[in-house]
Write an enzyme that holds these catalytic residues in place. Structure first.
Site, PDB file in Angstrom:
ATOM      1  N   ASN A  43      43.523  48.201  40.734  1.00 29.05           N
ATOM      2  CA  ASN A  43      43.568  46.626  41.794  1.00 29.05           C
ATOM      3  C   ASN A  43      43.931  47.534  43.593  1.00 29.05           C
ATOM      4  OD1 ASN A  43      43.555  44.017  44.010  1.00 29.05           O
ATOM      5  ND2 ASN A  43      44.917  43.233  41.980  1.00 29.05           N
ATOM      6  N   ARG A  61      48.355  29.468  53.929  1.00 29.54           N
ATOM      7  CA  ARG A  61      47.087  29.561  54.464  1.00 29.54           C
ATOM      8  C   ARG A  61      46.941  27.855  54.706  1.00 29.54           C
ATOM      9  NH1 ARG A  61      44.298  32.737  49.508  1.00 29.54           N
ATOM     10  NH2 ARG A  61      45.632  34.644  50.553  1.00 29.54           N
ATOM     11  N   GLU A  71      43.795  37.917  34.701  1.00 32.31           N
ATOM     12  CA  GLU A  71      43.234  38.583  35.387  1.00 32.31           C
ATOM     13  C   GLU A  71      42.872  39.563  35.125  1.00 32.31           C
ATOM     14  OE1 GLU A  71      44.220  36.844  39.222  1.00 32.31           O
ATOM     15  OE2 GLU A  71      42.080  36.763  39.541  1.00 32.31           O
ATOM     16  N   GLY A 104      48.765  30.233  42.936  1.00 27.35           N
ATOM     17  CA  GLY A 104      49.495  31.013  42.520  1.00 27.35           C
ATOM     18  C   GLY A 104      50.050  31.046  44.088  1.00 27.35           C
ATOM     19  N   ASN A 105      50.552  31.882  45.229  1.00 30.70           N
ATOM     20  CA  ASN A 105      50.862  31.854  46.445  1.00 30.70           C
ATOM     21  C   ASN A 105      48.838  31.417  46.749  1.00 30.70           C
ATOM     22  OD1 ASN A 105      51.814  32.057  48.861  1.00 30.70           O
ATOM     23  ND2 ASN A 105      52.076  34.466  48.300  1.00 30.70           N
ATOM     24  N   HIS A 119      43.604  27.353  40.177  1.00 30.47           N
ATOM     25  CA  HIS A 119      44.241  28.060  39.846  1.00 30.47           C
ATOM     26  C   HIS A 119      45.179  28.415  40.992  1.00 30.47           C
ATOM     27  CE1 HIS A 119      44.927  32.907  39.857  1.00 30.47           C
ATOM     28  NE2 HIS A 119      45.313  32.522  40.994  1.00 30.47           N
ATOM     29  N   HIS A 168      39.050  34.217  43.143  1.00 31.63           N
ATOM     30  CA  HIS A 168      39.921  33.734  41.938  1.00 31.63           C
ATOM     31  C   HIS A 168      38.932  33.924  41.005  1.00 31.63           C
ATOM     32  CE1 HIS A 168      43.420  31.603  44.840  1.00 31.63           C
ATOM     33  NE2 HIS A 168      43.748  33.457  44.497  1.00 31.63           N
ATOM     34  N   ARG A 195      39.173  45.708  40.266  1.00 33.89           N
ATOM     35  CA  ARG A 195      39.055  44.520  40.961  1.00 33.89           C
ATOM     36  C   ARG A 195      38.319  44.756  43.188  1.00 33.89           C
ATOM     37  NH1 ARG A 195      43.469  40.479  43.581  1.00 33.89           N
ATOM     38  NH2 ARG A 195      42.031  38.373  43.652  1.00 33.89           N
TER      39      ARG A 195
END
Ligand code: AMP
Length: 407
Positions: A7, A244, A387, A213-214, A211, A183, A94
């Site tokens: 990644n 965001r 992932e 997460g951050n 999902h 995601h 990824r």
């Protein structure tokens, strides 16, 4: 043979090595501060002889992603995990944006490289960097099959009425303006895991996955096909996130441009980095937000309520989209760990069929765990995402098509 999953970020490279048989994780690590004077490389693995976790760390200048890749291979070599790149059956990358071109993982060739580059305007911060990683890996391991796994691919099953915006149709035709969703690897992985846990065929279930997460997104999955998702043309839309904004009235941007004189870069920074939990209460880390809220901090409590209110709205919306919901899945750092968020998101949703068991929700165990009341019509599960494992699985699928395992 082994599978390596990579990644690549602008200044970092995360990796995980799997034994192809059983997809057992052999090692994980990262190279960070690429391009800086003080780079750092880290490898974690379990020694075969002593069966204990070992961490190896190195620091020094890492000029570019090519050097980072060398560093990674050298760490894996010294640990006795990978004598040379030829031991790799495949390398999975990824890639953030596959546009409408990529519906599934693909083996990388010149055409694929060109297509990923052409999609760069849709993900200017990610696709070019992903390409740098792919090229560096191809240079280090030219004979190893390289596979691209796209964050957007799982959502390519969205019907037109879910992916089009209420904008002039020509903007879709000329500028590819539409919902893509992100995601996808995680939504696909946890929904399949949930079906396995419930011992039901994946294709028979209607599932909502969250999902959290951050970055955070939701997906509505009917019979194994994603039919709606909350992130849009970019990862900005939908749920409230760490930094965001998620959904907002687009006219706010016009207003801020006119009244506050903000230009597009300032608005970009505002929406992507200064908003969400951070914008509302100053902290983007949910642990800190919950900790502050529990200490009586009103602003943190408000940010938490807004986060959970938005979750609840999406659970309701996706219940309507799916008509019947069999399972709700929480995943990601927040979804897996923050019992309070799960509790607040499901509060008062009993009439929609979501009945949480308070004790089960608080109880922490490894792996997949059910947290619904026995009387709940909808199964509610916490499913740890993985992932990298999903990417490794998809690499195996691409390089050995005859051995495809459907789970
Ligand atoms: P991720 O991007 O999936 O790594 O998730 C990061 C987010 O998960 C951050 O907001 C963390 O604060 C949050 N998180 C991790 N552990 C916990 C926890 N025990 N309680 C609440 N939030 C957590």
């Amino acid at each position: 043979m082994k599978i390596l999953v990579i990644n690549t970020g602008s200044s970092s490279l995360k990796f995980r090595l799997f034994d192809m048989r059983g997809l057992v994780r052999l090692a994980s690590g990262l190279v960070e501060r690429i391009g800086e004077a003080r780079g750092r490389a880290l490898l974690r693995y379990r020694t075969a002889a002593e069966n204990r976790e070992r961490t190896v760390e190195r620091s020094g200048p890492i000029t570019d992603h090519g050097r980072a890749m060398e560093e990674m291979l050298s760490l894996l070599g010294e640990a006795g995990l990978l004598a040379h790149a030829g031991e790799l059956a495949g390398i999975g990358h990824r890639v953030v944006h596959g546009g409408e071109v990529f519906h599934r993982p693909v083996r990388i060739d010149t055409r694929v490289l060109e297509a990923i580059a052409e999609l760069a305007p849709l993900a200017p911060l990610h696709n070019p960097v992903n390409l740098v990683g792919i090229r560096a890996a191809m240079a280090q391991a030219p004979d190893v099959p390289q596979v691209a796994v796209f964050d957007t691919a799982f959502h390519q099953t969205l019907p037109e009425h879910a992916y089009l915006y209420g904008l002039p149709y020509r903007l879709y035709e000329e500028h590819r303006v539409r919902r893509y969703g992100f995601h996808g690897t995680s939504h696909g992985f946890v929904s399949r895991q949930a079906a396995g846990f419930l011992d039901r065929p994946y294709g028979s279930l209607n599932i909502i996955t969250l999902h959290l997460g951050n970055g955070a997104s939701g997906a509505a999955i009917r019979g194994g096909r994603c039919v709606d998702t909350s992130m849009g043309m970019t990862p900005l839309e939908g749920l409230l996130m760490g930094t965001r904004s998620g959904d907002l009235d687009p006219a706010i941007l016009l207003y801020l441009a006119r009244e506050a004189g903000m230009d597009s870069d300032e608005l970009d920074d505002l929406l992507n980095r200064q908003s969400g939990l951070r914008g509302l209460c100053g902290d983007n880390d949910m642990r800190t937000v919950i900790g502050r809220a529990e200490q009586g901090d009103g602003r943190a409590a408000l940010a938490l309520r807004i986060f959970c209110h938005r979750l609840k709205k999406y659970i309701g919306a996706y219940s309507a989209v799916l008509g019947r919901v069999d399972c709700l899945v929480f995943t990601g750092g927040i979804g897996e760990n923050a019992a309070l968020v799960r509790e607040m998101a499901c509060r008062d949703l009993e009439n929609l069929g979501f009945i949480l068991d308070r004790q089960r929700n608080l109880h922490r165990t490894e792996g997949i765990r059910p947290i619904h009341d026995d009387a709940s019509p909808v199964r509610i599960l916490v499913v740890p995402t993985n992932e990298e494992l999903e990417i490794a699985r998809q690499v195996v699928e691409v390089i050995t098509p005859s051995e495809v395992q459907t789970s």
